[in-house]
Design an enzyme around this catalytic site. Structure first.
Site, mmCIF file in Angstrom:
data_model
loop_
_atom_site.group_PDB
_atom_site.id
_atom_site.type_symbol
_atom_site.label_atom_id
_atom_site.label_comp_id
_atom_site.label_asym_id
_atom_site.label_seq_id
_atom_site.Cartn_x
_atom_site.Cartn_y
_atom_site.Cartn_z
ATOM 1 N N HIS B 269 33.833 -24.346 42.730
ATOM 2 C CA HIS B 269 32.948 -25.477 42.936
ATOM 3 C C HIS B 269 31.946 -25.714 41.817
ATOM 4 O O HIS B 269 30.815 -26.069 42.081
ATOM 5 C CB HIS B 269 32.216 -25.328 44.264
ATOM 6 C CG HIS B 269 33.163 -25.150 45.405
ATOM 7 N ND1 HIS B 269 33.980 -26.159 45.839
ATOM 8 C CD2 HIS B 269 33.445 -24.092 46.174
ATOM 9 C CE1 HIS B 269 34.720 -25.712 46.834
ATOM 10 N NE2 HIS B 269 34.437 -24.467 47.064
ATOM 11 N N ASP B 299 35.916 -15.641 50.807
ATOM 12 C CA ASP B 299 34.528 -15.198 50.874
ATOM 13 C C ASP B 299 33.639 -15.973 51.825
ATOM 14 O O ASP B 299 32.578 -15.490 52.191
ATOM 15 C CB ASP B 299 33.913 -15.114 49.475
ATOM 16 C CG ASP B 299 34.040 -16.414 48.716
ATOM 17 O OD1 ASP B 299 34.572 -17.373 49.275
ATOM 18 O OD2 ASP B 299 33.613 -16.452 47.549
ATOM 19 N N TYR B 530 41.915 -31.374 46.657
ATOM 20 C CA TYR B 530 41.966 -30.696 45.349
ATOM 21 C C TYR B 530 42.776 -29.411 45.418
ATOM 22 O O TYR B 530 43.389 -28.982 44.446
ATOM 23 C CB TYR B 530 40.562 -30.449 44.780
ATOM 24 C CG TYR B 530 39.757 -29.367 45.468
ATOM 25 C CD1 TYR B 530 40.079 -28.024 45.304
ATOM 26 C CD2 TYR B 530 38.655 -29.676 46.254
ATOM 27 C CE1 TYR B 530 39.356 -27.027 45.924
ATOM 28 C CE2 TYR B 530 37.921 -28.691 46.880
ATOM 29 C CZ TYR B 530 38.274 -27.364 46.714
ATOM 30 O OH TYR B 530 37.556 -26.382 47.337
#
Lengths: 285, 998
Positions: B269, B299, B530
């Site tokens: 990100h 995570d 994405y």
């Protein structure tokens, strides 16, 4: 004529800083002649958000107060300005004219709300100009209002009479009315910022087990007069809000048929968290 | 002469005319033509059709036939094929098919081949208009970020302002939900997160990398001085020097050491987009050169993935349940919402800005009760109010078990559901009742563990059972973040799943959620996320095979190296040469059991590190490890491709300056991730597909990631393979064509306007609510392509992914894997954290438990530091004597006992390190718990890196590297004991009395 007003709902502000970031975005790196010189990259928050915690663990309320130029109808900064450095536009907006205000540091002190910032590099007092250049260009709301996710910030373009009607209807107030500055920035639910609360939680024994006592009647009294009444919730909690800070001694009375009545005295300073109040079983018979 | 021959010849002649025409009309194209002097030949294999193009100082000489000595040759098997492949906006499948069959080839230097094919492609896009001219003289472009879409106002190639997108008259209207006699409609605009609204200050940050750089004492042919990484300065070099150096190092380590010698790691990100983002451009490059793959742990899912999944499946969602239409169900049916370790007003649904915020404001309008369970009185609680419980961090499971005990004891759970839709309840029930270990898991039992009074837990359990209750777990409502990232994260997520099953998960008004996921938008409109792979061609590690490949055929890519390293163990791999891990694999429940080791058989140890984006020091655990891993001879070469000079970019030998997404082309959807967060768009109030216009030219000499990878690929002979001869904008167009957009909006209109709002479906076409099919015992009826057909036990589409097809209180997958694993037994049990307030031997020295959730004002490290505007937010950083310090929140009484006042500089430390922060005194935390966000972009050691007090605020130096459990690879950053004292300005890591033997 219609004038600009800003309404901020303190109960809906949660410190996301979207308005502050949008303000920074608008003025950092941009120069709007006659309206605002460029804001420094760091150190200025023309829309500042003050924070208050009320209460003590585990009963807290958090409130946020966005503070910006109030665009006062009776602006103290204007009186302190030289050479026409501050103008009050017909639409209500107060502008620190960047071309004329250079070096006038006294303007920073002149604002009783602390809403004028000193640009050290430019030697310029600066404040949020109500995005006047955008409104003049056809925008119908300010950058901050546009990005506010909770609609805690609203831009109102109204005749003064109409605005005053809304002030009454929505119980709006201004910061420090005693300054007699006549701000055009109004606040809803300002109590969230100014007032304090008394809270507690009831517990007692039921069938030999300590339980939260729900449904009990709790009253708040002062000088012998009953001010408010609450019924405890599922967790035995009660809370009386909207009290003035350091406003003297209050009596909290607890009544529940199963338990002996209980009375507590609270000398109210800031918000008082009474903690768990253990009720004693009413003697049988 | 055949028709094909005629047509192909004519097309090639037309191409010449078009090149000249475009050059006359568009100066940019004329300039492009002047970039190179060479001759390109296009021909059929046989040579029956051919034309060459000689570029000389911008002029083109061209003749039909064959040139005696062209620099590059593009050849096609036949004239018929050539005619088809050279018709504008060619059929991509045919093009890929031709390449696959070696019917379409290019010879010559890659750089020239790519330049030539890109130039031909540019004829389609040059001069296309994009953006909207505004009355104030600015031009308004569009982009999309991980904090929401933006209008980008630009003047003279400079960004003037960024605003949300307010919909116009031509845009689709919103949905309306009718609940309890009222109608609710979301605002007709997009929202923007503060970490995106500050973007102008990060784009124009003084910390931008504007030129390629080389460490001053790095000599690839002589002394490399790897131990000076993080200390030595840098010198500016040219792009050619930088790229030549990186390319030659890639070749050198591969030939000297063999496969696996290069490790490639990306952050998460740090930008957004389906083309230029990491699961696209970076994956293709890393696959193309062959790299040791860094296996990211799940995570944000952790406890859900390693734990809850075993009860109900949903491996594709990494252990989080489906969420279809749950906004409407909650609003119509629910009477109460329990936010458990859930602060959606802080974490913005990861990438959905404030889309959920107005919906949660409706909770009050609907009179729905709210409960918050979180050690911190979080921002959602502060905004919405409600009852707050603050268990000691890591003990939530004990509280959950006691709630279940009350329900069992009082018979207030959904017995029919448990009997018909679950298995193994009796085993768990017996454990709760104490039949297994003699300890009934009563509210009194949990009180000393959690610090929550037994009476309060009983009250909550009764209230919960008496009302139709949604369990809003984590930032998404069905998990994500918070308590699942702790030593007790697995048991916590499992316990919550079991609680919800006891109340009939899927029953009207009973589900996971807190209005963050599940809006009634149209999920049948196709636009890839994405994570579906973009241009990566990666059909192994992205959502491409199930989502995008059918729509956007492309050259597939495979990583020849099978060597893997867990991201959390990169330092051990580099420093100790040995490590192991369990994978992030969403295909099946059993995917996570497939243990792997480093080094992989026959592979080289890691010798070169290619780091792309993000910063590990602020986001991983015990991160001094990462610092030390950079400062070793074991790594012969480190290249960092970064936008800003911060964090671990300062540990590279060569730095390649990437531009921000404002400076390159891309295309994406608001919150459209695809992959493991399938249909994550239902966090949004509107589906919006967006162009990401190239709003400004790249700053300085910076380049887009795609361009950097392409120029490296050119040097490795991989340019044509990497780019398929296309520019970024061509790829954007290709993805546009692959989506459902062309059915609704033309390419020129989309390119100009920049966005399309997908109309919401009519009420009767809304998707059915999540898990209602399961509750009612029907076939699965939500648009979720999972579990895999082979994962159904009985009949396709019937039941859950578990072995029994039912909710399993006793998990058969764990029984099969290791029934005796004390950390992950088949039924969920309470096991105290291995690092927490009850950890004897440690808590005496480090008596404060630190929790470190995701930051509110920086998406990972994206917005922090950089002299960004967020630094002036006191909740984020506090300026003291001109320096912006990270914030540590501490209970007022804990502070008082340590002589700490508001905004004092404090040293937060344990055996792993020491970080200087600004203290924020608060009543929003119980005593004994301290709170700080993770994700500092700034690492600022005051002495030797990796062994120093840090002023930057990377509190993850203090968090444990230990995995949640031995047989998983998960981060437990929220299980961290520290001590805090006023900082005396010294470089001592900890007081002498607490010194540990190294």
């Amino acid at each position: 004529m219609k004038k600009w007003n800003l309404v901020i709902d303190v109960a809906q502000c949660f410190n996301c800083n979207a308005c502050t970031m949008a303000c920074h975005d608008e003025y950092f790196g941009n120069d709007f002649p006659g309206v605002a010189a460029e804001m420094p990259r760091l150190g200025h928050r023309w829309i500042e958000i003050c924070q208050r915690e009320s209460g003590t663990f585990p009963v807290v309320e958090v409130s946020y107060l966005p503070v910006t130029c109030n665009h006062c109808d009776n602006p103290p900064c204007m009186k302190a300005a030289r050479d026409g450095a501050i103008v009050k536009r017909a639409d209500g907006i107060v502008i620190i004219v960047p071309e004329k205000a250079k070096g006038q540091r006294q303007l920073v002190e002149a604002c009783p709300y602390g809403a004028i910032w000193w640009n050290e590099e430019k030697q310029l007092p600066q404040a949020w100009p109500f995005d006047a250049h955008l409104l003049d260009g056809g925008w119908t709301q300010t950058r901050g209002a546009q990005v506010c996710p909770t609609r805690a910030m609203r831009t109102l373009h109204l005749e003064d009479e109409e605005m005053q009607r809304i002030v009454l209807e929505e119980k709006l107030s201004v910061l420090h009315p005693e300054f007699k500055t006549k701000p055009r920035v109004y606040y809803k639910n300002l109590d969230r910022w100014t007032r304090v609360f008394v809270a507690g939680s009831l517990a007692g024994e039921i069938s030999g087990v300590t339980e939260c006592i729900a449904g009990a009647r709790v009253t708040l009294e002062k000088n012998g007069a009953k001010l408010a009444e609450a019924v405890t919730d599922a967790y035995g909690d009660f809370r009386f809000g909207g009290l003035e800070e350091a406003s003297g001694t209050y009596i909290v009375r607890v009544a529940d048929g199963r338990f002996n009545p209980k009375t507590l005295e609270v000398a109210l300073g800031k918000s008082a968290v009474l903690g768990t109040i253990i009720l004693e079983r009413r003697a049988a018979g | 002469m055949s028709l094909g021959t005629l047509k192909f010849s004519a097309l090639l002649f037309g191409m010449l005319k078009m090149l000249r025409h475009k050059a006359r009309r568009h100066s940019a194209f004329a300039q492009r033509l002047a970039e190179k002097n060479f001759t390109a030949q296009i021909r059929t294999f046989e040579g029956d059709v051919g034309r060459y193009f000689s570029f000389r100082d911008g002029r083109i000489d061209s003749k039909s036939g064959l040139h005696p000595d062209p620099q590059i040759t593009v050849s096609i098997a036949s004239a018929e094929l050539g005619a088809r492949l050279f018709t504008p906006w060619v059929e991509q499948l045919e093009r890929i098919e031709a390449m696959k069959n070696f019917d379409f080839k290019a010879e010559g230097p890659d750089e020239l081949v790519v330049w030539f094919t890109q130039t031909l492609a540019m004829m389609q896009t040059v001069g296309l208009e994009y953006g909207t001219a505004m009355p104030d003289g600015t031009k308004r472009f569009v982009t999309n970020t991980n904090g929401g879409p933006l209008f980008v106002y630009v003047k003279d190639d400079r960004i003037v302002r960024l605003t949300p997108i307010e919909f116009g008259e031509g845009d689709a209207g919103p949905w309306t939900i009718k609940a309890r006699g009222r109608s609710f409609t979301p605002p007709r605009k997009t929202s923007v997160a503060p970490h995106t609204l500050c973007s102008k200050s990060t784009v124009y940050s003084p910390h931008r990398l504007l030129h390629p750089m080389k460490r001053v004492d790095f000599d690839p042919k002589g002394e490399r001085n790897p131990r000076n990484r993080g200390v030595s300065g840098y010198v500016r070099i040219s792009w050619d020097e930088a790229l030549d150096l990186v390319a030659s190092e890639i070749k050198r380590v591969k030939t000297e050491h063999g496969q696996g010698a290069i490790i490639a790691n990306h952050g998460s990100h740090h930008t957004w987009g389906n083309i230029g983002y990491y699961i696209s451009a970076a994956y293709k490059f890393f696959n193309a050169i062959g790299t040791t793959r860094v296996i990211h742990n799940p995570d944000s899912w952790e406890g859900w993935y390693w734990g809850a999944m075993h009860h109900y499946g949903y491996s594709m969602r990494l252990g989080q349940t489906e969420t279809y239409s749950l906004v409407e169900d909650l609003m119509k049916e629910a009477e109460m919402v329990v936010f458990w370790s859930a602060d959606p007003e802080c974490t913005s649904g990861s990438y959905s800005a404030f889309e959920g915020t107005p919906r949660r404001q409706w909770l009050k309008d609907l009179g729905i009760e709210i409960v918050h369970i979180d050690p911190y009185y979080n921002h959602t609680a502060a905004l919405l109010g409600g009852k707050w419980f603050a268990p000691k961090p890591g003990t939530d499971t004990a509280m959950a078990l006691a709630i279940a005990w009350v329900w069992i004891n009082e018979g207030t759970y959904d017995k029919k559901y448990v009997a018909e839709r679950s298995v193994g309840f009796e085993v768990w029930r017996d454990y709760l009742l104490g039949k297994e270990d003699g300890v009934p898991k009563t509210p009194e039992w949990q009180e000393p563990e959690t610090g929550i009074a037994a009476k309060d837990v009983r009250a909550l359990a009764r209230r919960w059972a008496s009302k139709k209750t949604y369990l809003g777990a984590g930032g998404w409502g069905n998990g994500h973040g918070g308590a699942c990232r702790a030593a007790t994260g697995i048991q916590w997520a499992r316990a919550l799943a079991c609680l919800l099953a006891m109340q009939g998960m899927g029953r009207p008004g009973v589900n996971f959620g807190h209005l963050q996921w599940g809006t009634p938008i149209d999920l049948h409109f196709y636009f890839p996320g994405y994570a579906d792979g973009g241009l990566s061609g990666d059909i192994e590690n992205t959502g491409m095979p199930i989502s995008l490949y059918q729509r956007m055929p492309q050259l597939p890519t495979f990583n020849p190296s099978t060597q893997k390293v867990p991201r959390l163990r990169i330092p051990e791999a580099i420093l100790e040469g040995k490590t192991e891990g369990y994978p992030w694999n969403g295909k099946t429940i059993e995917g996570q059991f497939q243990k792997f080791s480093y080094p992989a058989p026959g592979h080289s140890p890691i010798r070169m590190f290619y780091k792309y984006g993000g910063a590990s020091i602020g986001t991983m655990s015990e991160t001094n490890r990462y610092v030390k891993a950079y400062r070793t001879e074991n790594l012969e070469f480190v290249v960092n491709q970064s936008i800003w000079f911060e964090g671990e970019a300062k540990f590279a030998d060569v730095i390649l300056p990437a531009c921000t997404q404002f400076e390159r082309w891309d295309i994406s959807e608001f919150g459209g991730t695809g992959g493991y967060a399938l249909h994550g768009q239902t966090q949004m109030n509107h589906r919006i597909a967006l162009m990401q216009h190239k709003c400004i030219e790249p700053l300085g000499e910076s380049k887009s990631d795609y361009q950097i990878f392409l120029e490296l690929a050119n040097r490795l002979g991989l340019g044509a393979y990497y780019s398929e001869g296309m520019n970024e904008l061509d790829w954007v167009k290709r993805l546009f064509d692959a989506s459902d957009l062309p059915k609704h909006i033309s390419w020129p209109e989309f390119l100009k306007k920049g966005y399309f709002v997908v109309p919401a479906p009519p009420e009767e076409r809304r998707d059915p609510p999540a898990l209602r099919w399961f509750y009612e015992g029907r076939k699965k009826d939500v648009p979720e392509p999972h579990p895999l057909p082979g994962d159904y036990g009985k009949q396709y589409l019937e039941g859950l992914q578990t072995q029994s097809g039912k909710f399993e209180f006793e998990c058969s997958s764990l029984k099969r894997f290791d029934p005796d694993d004390p950390e992950r037994p088949p039924i969920v049990k309470y096991l105290p954290s291995w690092e927490g307030l009850q950890t004897k031997g440690l808590v005496e020295r480090y008596p404060l438990q630190m929790i470190s959730p995701h930051s509110r004002f920086s998406y990972h490290t994206l917005s922090d530091g950089k002299q960004s505007a967020v630094n002036d937010i006191e909740e984020h950083r506090v300026r003291i004597d001109g320096y912006y310090y990270w914030v540590m929140r501490i209970n007022s009484e804990d502070a008082k006992g340590r002589g700490i006042k508001q905004h004092d500089l404090v040293k937060v430390f344990n055996d792993r390190g020491a970080v200087v922060c600004a203290a924020q005194l608060t009543e929003r935390l119980p005593r004994g718990t301290v709170h700080s966000y993770e994700s500092s972009a700034v690492y600022d050691p005051i002495s030797e890196p990796g062994n120093s007090v840090d002023r930057g605020g990377c509190i993850n130096q203090l968090t444990p590297k230990r995995s949640i459990a031995a047989k998983v690879t998960g981060t437990a950053v929220n299980s961290c004991l520290v001590e805090i004292e006023r900082w005396d300005g010294s470089g001592a890591l900890r007081p002498a009395a607490l010194a540990v033997s190294a």
